[in-house]
Design a protein around this motif. Sequence first.
Motif, PDB file in Angstrom:
ATOM      1  N   LEU A  20       0.845  -1.201   0.000  1.00  0.00           N
ATOM      2  CA  LEU A  20       0.000   0.000   0.000  1.00  0.00           C
ATOM      3  C   LEU A  20       0.885   1.259   0.000  1.00  0.00           C
ATOM      4  CD1 LEU A  20      -2.792   1.352   0.201  1.00  0.00           C
ATOM      5  CD2 LEU A  20      -2.647   1.101   2.693  1.00  0.00           C
ATOM      6  N   LEU A  21       1.885   1.225   0.858  1.00  0.00           N
ATOM      7  CA  LEU A  21       2.785   2.376   0.934  1.00  0.00           C
ATOM      8  C   LEU A  21       3.521   2.555  -0.399  1.00  0.00           C
ATOM      9  CD1 LEU A  21       3.847   4.524   2.943  1.00  0.00           C
ATOM     10  CD2 LEU A  21       5.706   2.969   3.482  1.00  0.00           C
ATOM     11  N   ASN A  22       4.003   1.442  -0.956  1.00  0.00           N
ATOM     12  CA  ASN A  22       4.729   1.531  -2.231  1.00  0.00           C
ATOM     13  C   ASN A  22       3.849   2.041  -3.362  1.00  0.00           C
ATOM     14  OD1 ASN A  22       7.106   0.715  -1.220  1.00  0.00           O
ATOM     15  ND2 ASN A  22       6.875  -1.436  -1.807  1.00  0.00           N
ATOM     16  N   ARG A  23       2.610   1.581  -3.337  1.00  0.00           N
ATOM     17  CA  ARG A  23       1.701   2.031  -4.407  1.00  0.00           C
ATOM     18  C   ARG A  23       1.424   3.527  -4.264  1.00  0.00           C
ATOM     19  NH1 ARG A  23      -3.150  -2.214  -4.375  1.00  0.00           N
ATOM     20  NH2 ARG A  23      -3.529  -1.743  -6.561  1.00  0.00           N
ATOM     21  N   LEU A  24       1.270   3.964  -3.031  1.00  0.00           N
ATOM     22  CA  LEU A  24       1.043   5.400  -2.820  1.00  0.00           C
ATOM     23  C   LEU A  24       2.252   6.197  -3.330  1.00  0.00           C
ATOM     24  CD1 LEU A  24      -0.531   7.815  -1.537  1.00  0.00           C
ATOM     25  CD2 LEU A  24       0.777   7.395   0.544  1.00  0.00           C
ATOM     26  N   ILE A  25       3.436   5.731  -2.956  1.00  0.00           N
ATOM     27  CA  ILE A  25       4.636   6.461  -3.377  1.00  0.00           C
ATOM     28  C   ILE A  25       4.741   6.433  -4.907  1.00  0.00           C
ATOM     29  CG2 ILE A  25       7.168   6.519  -3.296  1.00  0.00           C
ATOM     30  CD1 ILE A  25       6.955   5.220  -0.493  1.00  0.00           C
ATOM     31  N   ALA A  73      -2.989   8.598   1.776  1.00  0.00           N
ATOM     32  CA  ALA A  73      -1.918   9.115   2.645  1.00  0.00           C
ATOM     33  C   ALA A  73      -2.454   9.345   4.056  1.00  0.00           C
ATOM     34  CB  ALA A  73      -1.361  10.419   2.066  1.00  0.00           C
ATOM     35  N   ASN A  74      -3.670   9.846   4.149  1.00  0.00           N
ATOM     36  CA  ASN A  74      -4.239  10.067   5.487  1.00  0.00           C
ATOM     37  C   ASN A  74      -4.586   8.756   6.186  1.00  0.00           C
ATOM     38  OD1 ASN A  74      -4.606  12.948   6.462  1.00  0.00           O
ATOM     39  ND2 ASN A  74      -5.134  13.109   4.291  1.00  0.00           N
ATOM     40  N   ILE A  75      -5.035   7.787   5.399  1.00  0.00           N
ATOM     41  CA  ILE A  75      -5.294   6.463   6.003  1.00  0.00           C
ATOM     42  C   ILE A  75      -3.986   5.928   6.581  1.00  0.00           C
ATOM     43  CG2 ILE A  75      -5.819   4.039   5.487  1.00  0.00           C
ATOM     44  CD1 ILE A  75      -7.900   5.017   3.440  1.00  0.00           C
ATOM     45  N   LEU A  76      -2.924   6.049   5.802  1.00  0.00           N
ATOM     46  CA  LEU A  76      -1.632   5.534   6.281  1.00  0.00           C
ATOM     47  C   LEU A  76      -1.108   6.349   7.467  1.00  0.00           C
ATOM     48  CD1 LEU A  76       0.054   4.529   2.924  1.00  0.00           C
ATOM     49  CD2 LEU A  76      -0.145   3.064   4.947  1.00  0.00           C
ATOM     50  N   ALA A  77      -1.342   7.637   7.454  1.00  0.00           N
ATOM     51  CA  ALA A  77      -0.870   8.470   8.564  1.00  0.00           C
ATOM     52  C   ALA A  77      -1.577   8.068   9.861  1.00  0.00           C
ATOM     53  CB  ALA A  77      -1.119   9.945   8.255  1.00  0.00           C
ATOM     54  N   GLN A  78      -2.890   7.974   9.787  1.00  0.00           N
ATOM     55  CA  GLN A  78      -3.630   7.609  11.006  1.00  0.00           C
ATOM     56  C   GLN A  78      -3.294   6.183  11.429  1.00  0.00           C
ATOM     57  OE1 GLN A  78      -7.767   8.748  11.056  1.00  0.00           O
ATOM     58  NE2 GLN A  78      -7.379  10.630   9.930  1.00  0.00           N
TER      59      GLN A  78
END
Length: 525
Positions: free
Chosen positions: A360-365, A451-456
């Motif tokens: 998920l993080l990689n896809r966001l980046i 990004a906000n989902i990942l931040a929280q």
Amino acid sequence: MSQKILITSPIYYVNDIPHIGHAYTTILCDMLKKFYQLQGNDVKFLTGTDEHGQKIEQSAQKHSLDPQSYADKISIRFKELWNEFNIDYDIFVRTTDNMHCLSVQKAFEIMYAKGDIYKGSYEGHYCISCETFFTQKQLNENNACPDCGKPTQIVQEESYFFALSKYQNKLLDWYKSHPDFILPQFRQNEIIKFVNEGLNDLSITRTSFEWGVPLPHNPVRKDDKKHVMYVWLDALLSYLSPLGYLSDSAKMPYWENAIHFVGKDILRFHAVYWLAFLMSLELPLPQHIYAHGWWTKDGTKMSKSIGNVINPKEVANAYGIESLRYFLLREMPFGQDGDFSQKAFIERINAELGNDVGNLLNRLIGMSEKYFALQVDSVQVEMFFAPELNELKNIIAQAQEKMLSMQPHRYVEELWKAFGLGNSVITKYEPWNLIKSHQTDKAMALLGLIANILAQSSLLLYPIMPQSACKIANTLNFDINAQNYEKLIKQGQLLASFKLNKIPPLFPRIESPLLAESPTNTKED
Ligand code: ME8
């Protein structure tokens, strides 16, 4: 409102070096400390080593060392392991610390002066491995210990007794008025049943060996010199002694919110004996006792004597401390037993860490780089994705509720729904198609949502996997701290913009087991 909280692990026997069970309890404490700290509380975490008693005396003899040198040698192994595991303890108590020994003597005198201690003689069975007295009725076949199954010894010696029976009704009242005192709930019911069956007074001094806190000298008690304190009275008081709580004018700001983590093997000592000692000392009782189950290997309790214990250091060296923390906290339903299997471990790393979070993080980046030069904002997230934000809010509320009711495995399960939400919005809204069809604002909002989902989620992940959570936060360019917890989790604010940093995959795939299948023995080398 900020509170002062004390979290304690058991203080571990130094008869052998730490294994995965000790690591589990200690990680649980560290997890809860981090959880409460993020909520703005002032939390102290106490751990340490239990160094007196017949078991340690015998282990020292086996190693041809005097008990103190032996205890010194093993105690440091616990401390080193917690340091290596980045366990954020505040207090490491050793029961051979002078200050602790003085506190134990003082507690004895207070209870003695109160009339709660009297002299008698003990005749019955004793399990050295569990350091526990048993009545004939409690024993298994062939007089074996009902807890560990080892043969018990017949003990006949002069002893001072603590008038435990006097506290039976007070204890029952306490459980009744504090229904979630012990979690999981069924453990509290077991304790109530045990106390209801009647409490015998407890032998609290031993005269047949020497390795213990000596009785304080008292001219009335001429025989003081023969007696040493029963190791459990000694050990339980180590929750108080390092904080100076037995000195006269002590205030007890942390103690009033104390939480004990224990394995089910030692719940009775905490939920019955310890409470009665505290009642006798007229001190406040802890807030909660959280009792977890046992790690087993192929269905059998890991134990040093069976030799099927797993060495936490070896596992961490092979798979990483973070993955180990994740596995321990996720795999074992809190309160139940859990089996340690490498297969299950690898499956969780690949699927839950690698796919659900890392990808998920990689896809966001990847998408942020491709479409927006790594610069994402949240301006239109609410406009486009209000239902998803609402879902995120519900997931987070659920997760918190699970932690407060001490179900860390369910907390993680809830948290993973948030990562799942992040992955599902990619599949559902296909950002590449939004870009193709010139819906750039919506594509930006979608990445802002993720990004906000990942931040929280990273704030919630922190107690479970602190370093990985910080790496996610670094990638998103924000900090994990109580202020951001307040804003993002409690107030539900969104971070306005993100300047993303690229990082290598967080959880590389594991293709095959990294450790030999046969369990490793941690016997002291
Ligand atoms: O009992 N699975 O010390 P100890 C999960 N000194 N947890 C386990 C485990 C397993 N297989 N084996 C051990 C003592 N543990 C006393 C405590 S406290 C005032 C005195 C963990 O070294 C679990 O927390 O035998 C268990 O209660 C504790 O280690 C026992 O540690």
